[in-house]
Design an enzyme around this catalytic site. Structure first.
Site, mmCIF file in Angstrom:
data_model
loop_
_atom_site.group_PDB
_atom_site.id
_atom_site.type_symbol
_atom_site.label_atom_id
_atom_site.label_comp_id
_atom_site.label_asym_id
_atom_site.label_seq_id
_atom_site.Cartn_x
_atom_site.Cartn_y
_atom_site.Cartn_z
ATOM 1 N N CYS A 184 31.063 38.269 44.456
ATOM 2 C CA CYS A 184 31.592 37.300 43.489
ATOM 3 C C CYS A 184 30.590 36.183 43.237
ATOM 4 C CB CYS A 184 32.904 36.729 44.001
ATOM 5 S SG CYS A 184 32.780 36.100 45.681
ATOM 6 N N GLU A 244 40.974 32.871 43.417
ATOM 7 C CA GLU A 244 39.510 32.996 43.439
ATOM 8 C C GLU A 244 39.194 34.160 42.523
ATOM 9 O OE1 GLU A 244 37.389 31.155 45.094
ATOM 10 O OE2 GLU A 244 38.796 30.017 46.306
HETATM 11 P P1 NAP Z 1 41.348 43.222 40.943
HETATM 12 O O1 NAP Z 1 41.407 44.532 40.263
HETATM 13 O O2 NAP Z 1 41.780 42.034 40.193
HETATM 14 O O3 NAP Z 1 42.195 43.394 42.282
HETATM 15 C C1 NAP Z 1 42.259 42.389 43.245
HETATM 16 C C2 NAP Z 1 43.457 42.613 44.148
HETATM 17 O O4 NAP Z 1 44.658 42.448 43.384
HETATM 18 C C3 NAP Z 1 43.546 44.025 44.731
HETATM 19 O O5 NAP Z 1 44.055 43.948 46.038
HETATM 20 C C4 NAP Z 1 44.533 44.709 43.801
HETATM 21 O O6 NAP Z 1 45.146 45.829 44.400
HETATM 22 C C5 NAP Z 1 45.501 43.592 43.553
HETATM 23 N N1 NAP Z 1 46.307 43.728 42.346
HETATM 24 C C6 NAP Z 1 46.009 44.428 41.228
HETATM 25 N N2 NAP Z 1 47.008 44.269 40.322
HETATM 26 C C7 NAP Z 1 47.924 43.453 40.883
HETATM 27 C C8 NAP Z 1 49.177 42.907 40.462
HETATM 28 N N3 NAP Z 1 49.673 43.177 39.242
HETATM 29 N N4 NAP Z 1 49.869 42.119 41.307
HETATM 30 C C9 NAP Z 1 49.388 41.822 42.533
HETATM 31 N N5 NAP Z 1 48.201 42.320 42.989
HETATM 32 C C10 NAP Z 1 47.479 43.104 42.180
HETATM 33 O O7 NAP Z 1 39.868 42.893 41.450
HETATM 34 P P2 NAP Z 1 38.888 43.852 42.265
HETATM 35 O O8 NAP Z 1 38.402 44.899 41.325
HETATM 36 O O9 NAP Z 1 39.483 44.254 43.566
HETATM 37 O O10 NAP Z 1 37.712 42.838 42.635
HETATM 38 C C11 NAP Z 1 36.631 42.582 41.780
HETATM 39 C C12 NAP Z 1 36.771 41.238 41.125
HETATM 40 O O11 NAP Z 1 37.044 40.251 42.110
HETATM 41 C C13 NAP Z 1 35.501 40.784 40.453
HETATM 42 O O12 NAP Z 1 35.822 40.325 39.177
HETATM 43 C C14 NAP Z 1 34.983 39.660 41.337
HETATM 44 O O13 NAP Z 1 34.260 38.669 40.646
HETATM 45 C C15 NAP Z 1 36.225 39.119 41.908
HETATM 46 N N6 NAP Z 1 35.971 38.473 43.196
HETATM 47 C C16 NAP Z 1 36.077 37.124 43.290
HETATM 48 C C17 NAP Z 1 35.850 36.489 44.506
HETATM 49 C C18 NAP Z 1 35.976 35.002 44.654
HETATM 50 O O14 NAP Z 1 35.995 34.519 45.788
HETATM 51 N N7 NAP Z 1 36.081 34.230 43.597
HETATM 52 C C19 NAP Z 1 35.510 37.244 45.634
HETATM 53 C C20 NAP Z 1 35.409 38.617 45.502
HETATM 54 C C21 NAP Z 1 35.653 39.224 44.276
HETATM 55 P P3 NAP Z 1 44.573 47.312 44.133
HETATM 56 O O15 NAP Z 1 43.143 47.304 44.543
HETATM 57 O O16 NAP Z 1 45.435 48.176 44.992
HETATM 58 O O17 NAP Z 1 44.747 47.548 42.662
#
Ligand code: NAP
Length: 513
Positions: free
Chosen positions: A294, A255
């Site tokens: 999101c 997602e």
């Molecule tokens: P993110 O930086 O991509 O991080 C998401 C999750 O992945 C966090 O738990 C992060 O941990 C973890 N992560 C980071 N690098 C990783 C790796 N190499 N391997 C495994 N896990 C890893 O996103 P975010 O900043 O938390 O969230 C914002 C984004 O999420 C926005 O772009 C939004 O559109 C999207 N979003 C989408 C939905 C949907 O349902 N489609 C819902 C909510 C949000 P850390 O935080 O510890 O780095």
């Protein structure tokens, strides 16, 4: 200052390595820290596979549903304490925090109710089909829990709902969960994890929690495991590209981010209920959770001859939003969740401002200290500029894009988003709506229709409801969650059982279809 811990193998683990701070985005003060390493992932997986999985699979769907009901109750009972944490560590107003927390308990309760009606330990998929010359040799599709683990990697913006909705589906299916919290808002997820563990509702090994890094965990997963990721497209692509996940065909649901749209139909006259609904929903979407949803609208498509008045109306609503400390109940919008978000959003506004004029807001901070961004509305100079359809500014920011009023034209523009979670369409012209819905459906997980008849009847397009699917094609990650029983599918194996019809009926006849 609080030190967040992992809950693994039946114990709390303080972690190892350089601590990563957690902030109050209102004051910029450090509230806590996480030590990212020090977890033995092989032991975590063994604990889930050898204890949590067998215990869950020994239960019926209805028994697991009762567990979900208990978990919903735990979150609800501690609602006030959790709202306070969401305000301090997440920058959430009371309304924002309720949206997240009630979303979590509501989704758990929804799946508890759904599961309470299911008997047995498997589900039937479809009817018995005759496969041989006579009905004697027949086939029946069966859905059974997979014997692996569910690794849930959650985004920072919905620490409660994101974890709750994933847990609801996996646990009801009979699969143990390992929950990774997004860093910026991990204090709320951590407190919920403590409450879940203290409640003793779940069998040991069914729930483990990781606030730190999951580096290395994915390399240990196998063919019965599932990864469900929510976050940015960039991280989603990294996870999808993990060589072990590819080699072992581990199920992966992504997602990701999404450039969602709202479309105002040319028939939505001034002062009509439909236009009022559009204005109200757009303004809420832009400011709720400081635009960090999101599903929040990023592109607002408006017929050319209405653009001036729509911009004026939205400007008035956005400038009337009380911004400040989210713990003060007079405020309707708090800060974005972290310094990284603050820098990202301001940089994104500047990028959009190269192709659009700023109607209100801008990249200057609203106030200091704290990560406060002004609600920012832009007006596109040229609606075909690629960046409008490609850049997700994950904050209180959206762009009005004029179109001629033609349904086919707006479909083409909206679909330039490359696949989105949701588009909302506001019109009472059935032909316009039909053309737009048919055009948008292949590129969207959800199309939300606003009209005079639905005014006051429905939650806005930003709300994700457990009965409808959540996800979207292409840019939105290509995944699918929720949608009633559909949400269990990543955790169940569909198997065709072929043989003597009498045997099929005797062994599997008691399940639900
Ligand atoms: P993110 O930086 O991509 O991080 C998401 C999750 O992945 C966090 O738990 C992060 O941990 C973890 N992560 C980071 N690098 C990783 C790796 N190499 N391997 C495994 N896990 C890893 O996103 P975010 O900043 O938390 O969230 C914002 C984004 O999420 C926005 O772009 C939004 O559109 C999207 N979003 C989408 C939905 C949907 O349902 N489609 C819902 C909510 C949000 P850390 O935080 O510890 O780095």
């Amino acid at each position: 200052m609080i030190q967040l811990q992992s809950y693994v193998c039946g114990n709390w683990n303080a972690g190892e390595g350089d601590p990563k701070p957690l902030h109050d985005p209102t004051t910029e003060a450090v509230l806590g820290e996480v030590r990212p390493g020090g977890v033995d992932f092989a032991a975590v997986l063994a604990h889930a596979r050898e204890q949590g999985g067998p215990a869950l699979r020994a239960m019926t769907f209805a028994e697991r549903a009762a567990v979900l009901k208990g978990l919903a109750g735990v979150i609800h009972q501690h609602r006030d304490e959790l709202i306070e944490i969401a305000g301090r560590n997440g920058g959430n107003t009371r309304g924002d925090a309720k949206f997240d927390l009630d979303g979590a308990s509501g989704t758990l309760a929804f799946y508890a109710k759904l599961g309470s009606k299911l008997d047995g330990q498997h589900l039937l998929d479809g009817d018995v089909d005759q496969l041989g010359r006579t009905p004697r040799f027949s086939g029946q599709h069966l859905l059974v829990p997979r014997t692996g683990v569910a690794v849930h990697i959650n985004a920072f913006n919905f620490p409660a709902w994101g974890m709750g909705e994933k847990m609801a589906c996996a646990l009801l299916a009979g699969v143990p969960v390992i929950e990774k919290a997004g860093h910026a808002s991990a204090m709320l997820a951590h407190r919920i994890a403590q409450l879940v563990v203290e409640s003793g509702i779940l069998p040991e090994g069914a729930f483990q929690f990781l606030p730190g890094s999951v580096s290395g965990l994915l390399d240990l997963l196998g063919p019965q495991d599932t990864v469900a990721f929510t976050g940015s497209a960039k991280t989603g692509a990294l996870i999808r590209g993990n060589q072990n996940l590819i080699a072992r065909n581990v199920r992966v649901n992504v997602e990701a981010d999404s450039i969602n749209s709202a479309v105002l139909g040319p028939d939505a006259e001034l002062d009509s209920d439909t236009r009022e609904q559009f204005l109200g929903n757009v303004a809420i979407d832009m400011t709720q959770k400081a635009g960090q949803k999101c599903t929040a609208v990023r592109r607002i498509f408006v017929p050319e001859d209405m653009v001036d008045e729509i911009c004026e109306e939205l400007q008035a609503r956005l400038e009337g939003t009380a911004i400040g400390n989210p713990l003060d109940t007079n405020h309707r919008m708090g800060p974005v969740a972290s310094k990284a978000q603050f820098d990202d959003v301001r940089g994104g506004i500047d990028q959009l401002a190269a192709v659009a004029e700023i109607v209100t807001g801008g990249s200057e901070p609203h106030s200091t200290p704290g990560y406060f961004v002004k609600p920012t509305l832009l007006r596109a100079k040229d609606g075909s500029a690629a960046i409008l359809h490609e850049l997700e500014v994950f904050g209180p920011c959206a762009t009005v894009i004029p179109y001629s009023g033609d349904a086919a034209e707006v479909v083409e523009l909206v679909n330039r988003g490359g696949g989105s979670l949701v588009a909302s369409v506001y019109s009472d012209d059935k032909r316009f709506v039909e053309t737009v819905v048919r055009g948008l459906a292949p590129w969207h997980g959800r199309v939300w229709l606003g009209s005079e008849k639905t005014m006051g009847q429905a939650l806005g397009p930003g709300a994700v409801l457990p009965g409808s699917i959540h996800g979207g094609p292409g840019r939105a990650g290509g995944g699918e969650e929720l949608g009633g029983l559909r949400g269990l599918m990543p955790y169940l194996q569909r198997t065709a059982i072929q043989g003597d019809r009498a045997v099929l009926t005797r062994i599997f006849g008691g399940g639900e279809s």
